[in-house]
Write a protein that holds these residues in place. Structure first.
Motif, short mmCIF file in Angstrom:
data_model
loop_
_atom_site.label_atom_id
_atom_site.label_comp_id
_atom_site.label_asym_id
_atom_site.label_seq_id
_atom_site.Cartn_x
_atom_site.Cartn_y
_atom_site.Cartn_z
N VAL A 98 0.84 -1.20 0.00
CA VAL A 98 0.00 0.00 0.00
C VAL A 98 0.87 1.25 0.00
O VAL A 98 0.59 2.22 -0.72
CB VAL A 98 -0.96 -0.01 1.22
CG1 VAL A 98 -1.71 1.30 1.34
CG2 VAL A 98 -1.93 -1.18 1.10
N THR A 99 1.93 1.24 0.77
CA THR A 99 2.84 2.37 0.82
C THR A 99 3.51 2.60 -0.54
O THR A 99 3.67 3.73 -0.98
CB THR A 99 3.91 2.17 1.91
OG1 THR A 99 3.26 1.90 3.15
CG2 THR A 99 4.79 3.38 2.06
N GLY A 100 3.89 1.52 -1.20
CA GLY A 100 4.48 1.62 -2.53
C GLY A 100 3.52 2.25 -3.53
O GLY A 100 3.91 3.11 -4.32
N LEU A 101 2.26 1.84 -3.47
CA LEU A 101 1.26 2.45 -4.34
C LEU A 101 1.08 3.93 -4.03
O LEU A 101 0.94 4.76 -4.93
CB LEU A 101 -0.08 1.72 -4.21
CG LEU A 101 -0.13 0.33 -4.81
CD1 LEU A 101 -1.45 -0.36 -4.45
CD2 LEU A 101 0.04 0.39 -6.31
N PHE A 102 1.13 4.27 -2.74
CA PHE A 102 1.01 5.67 -2.35
C PHE A 102 2.16 6.49 -2.91
O PHE A 102 1.95 7.59 -3.42
CB PHE A 102 0.98 5.78 -0.82
CG PHE A 102 1.03 7.19 -0.33
CD1 PHE A 102 -0.07 8.01 -0.41
CD2 PHE A 102 2.21 7.71 0.20
CE1 PHE A 102 -0.02 9.32 0.03
CE2 PHE A 102 2.28 9.01 0.64
CZ PHE A 102 1.15 9.83 0.56
N TYR A 103 3.38 5.96 -2.85
CA TYR A 103 4.53 6.69 -3.39
C TYR A 103 4.41 6.88 -4.89
O TYR A 103 4.79 7.93 -5.42
CB TYR A 103 5.84 5.96 -3.06
CG TYR A 103 6.39 6.31 -1.69
CD1 TYR A 103 6.88 7.57 -1.43
CD2 TYR A 103 6.41 5.37 -0.67
CE1 TYR A 103 7.39 7.89 -0.19
CE2 TYR A 103 6.91 5.68 0.57
CZ TYR A 103 7.39 6.95 0.81
OH TYR A 103 7.87 7.27 2.04
N ILE A 104 3.92 5.87 -5.60
CA ILE A 104 3.74 6.01 -7.04
C ILE A 104 2.72 7.09 -7.36
O ILE A 104 2.94 7.95 -8.22
CB ILE A 104 3.35 4.65 -7.66
CG1 ILE A 104 4.53 3.70 -7.60
CG2 ILE A 104 2.88 4.83 -9.11
CD1 ILE A 104 4.21 2.28 -8.00
N VAL A 105 1.60 7.07 -6.66
CA VAL A 105 0.56 8.09 -6.87
C VAL A 105 1.10 9.47 -6.52
O VAL A 105 0.87 10.45 -7.25
CB VAL A 105 -0.71 7.76 -6.05
CG1 VAL A 105 -1.69 8.92 -6.06
CG2 VAL A 105 -1.37 6.50 -6.60
N LEU A 106 1.83 9.58 -5.44
CA LEU A 106 2.42 10.86 -5.04
C LEU A 106 3.39 11.36 -6.10
O LEU A 106 3.41 12.55 -6.43
CB LEU A 106 3.11 10.74 -3.69
CG LEU A 106 3.72 12.01 -3.11
CD1 LEU A 106 2.64 13.06 -2.87
CD2 LEU A 106 4.46 11.69 -1.83
N GLY A 107 4.20 10.47 -6.66
CA GLY A 107 5.12 10.86 -7.71
C GLY A 107 4.40 11.38 -8.94
O GLY A 107 4.80 12.38 -9.54
N ILE A 136 4.54 15.26 -10.46
CA ILE A 136 4.87 15.55 -11.86
C ILE A 136 3.77 16.35 -12.53
O ILE A 136 4.04 17.32 -13.25
CB ILE A 136 5.16 14.24 -12.63
CG1 ILE A 136 6.48 13.65 -12.18
CG2 ILE A 136 5.18 14.49 -14.14
CD1 ILE A 136 6.78 12.27 -12.73
N LEU A 137 2.51 15.98 -12.29
CA LEU A 137 1.41 16.66 -12.97
C LEU A 137 1.17 18.08 -12.45
O LEU A 137 0.96 19.00 -13.23
CB LEU A 137 0.12 15.84 -12.82
CG LEU A 137 0.08 14.52 -13.59
CD1 LEU A 137 -1.23 13.81 -13.32
CD2 LEU A 137 0.27 14.76 -15.07
N GLY A 194 9.39 13.61 -8.74
CA GLY A 194 8.32 12.66 -9.08
C GLY A 194 8.88 11.34 -9.55
O GLY A 194 8.38 10.27 -9.17
N GLY A 195 9.91 11.39 -10.38
CA GLY A 195 10.54 10.16 -10.85
C GLY A 195 11.15 9.35 -9.72
O GLY A 195 11.01 8.12 -9.67
N LEU A 196 11.80 10.03 -8.80
CA LEU A 196 12.38 9.33 -7.65
C LEU A 196 11.31 8.69 -6.77
O LEU A 196 11.47 7.57 -6.29
CB LEU A 196 13.24 10.29 -6.82
CG LEU A 196 14.57 10.69 -7.43
CD1 LEU A 196 15.24 11.77 -6.57
CD2 LEU A 196 15.48 9.48 -7.57
N LEU A 197 10.21 9.41 -6.57
CA LEU A 197 9.11 8.85 -5.78
C LEU A 197 8.51 7.61 -6.46
O LEU A 197 8.21 6.61 -5.79
CB LEU A 197 8.03 9.90 -5.55
CG LEU A 197 8.39 11.01 -4.57
CD1 LEU A 197 7.35 12.13 -4.64
CD2 LEU A 197 8.51 10.48 -3.16
N ILE A 198 8.35 7.67 -7.77
CA ILE A 198 7.82 6.52 -8.50
C ILE A 198 8.78 5.33 -8.43
O ILE A 198 8.36 4.20 -8.19
CB ILE A 198 7.51 6.91 -9.96
CG1 ILE A 198 6.34 7.89 -9.99
CG2 ILE A 198 7.23 5.69 -10.82
CD1 ILE A 198 6.09 8.53 -11.33
#
Length: 64
Positions: free
Chosen positions: A9-18, A22-23, A40-44
Motif C-alpha cells: 500500500v505504501t508503494g502504491l502511495f509513493y507512485i501516486v504521489l510521484g 509531476i502533474l 516525481g521520478g524518484l518517488l515513483i
C-alpha cells in the motif's frame, strides 16, 4: 505478514504521489518543472522498489 501488505500500500502511495508531483508541480511548495520531474521520478522509482520488495517477501513467506 501485515508489514508486507502495508509495504504494498505504501508503494502504491509513493507512485501516486510521484505522479501528482509531476502533474501539478507541487510538493509542499510550488516546484520548478525540472525539480518536479526529478522528484516525481524518484518517488515513483521508490514506490516500485517498495512493491517489488514486498512481493518478494510475500512470495518467500508463502514458500516456507
Amino acid at each position: 505478514m501485515m508489514f508486507n501488505w502495508l509495504s504494498l500500500v505504501t508503494g502504491l502511495f509513493y507512485i501516486v504521489l510521484g505522479v501528482v508531483v509531476i502533474l501539478y508541480k507541487f510538493f509542499f511548495t510550488v516546484l520548478e518543472p525540472n525539480i518536479a520531474y526529478v522528484l516525481g521520478g524518484l518517488l515513483i522509482i521508490y514506490g516500485i522498489f517498495r512493491i517489488y520488495r514486498a512481493l518478494t517477501k510475500i512470495k518467500k513467506s508463502g514458500d516456507e
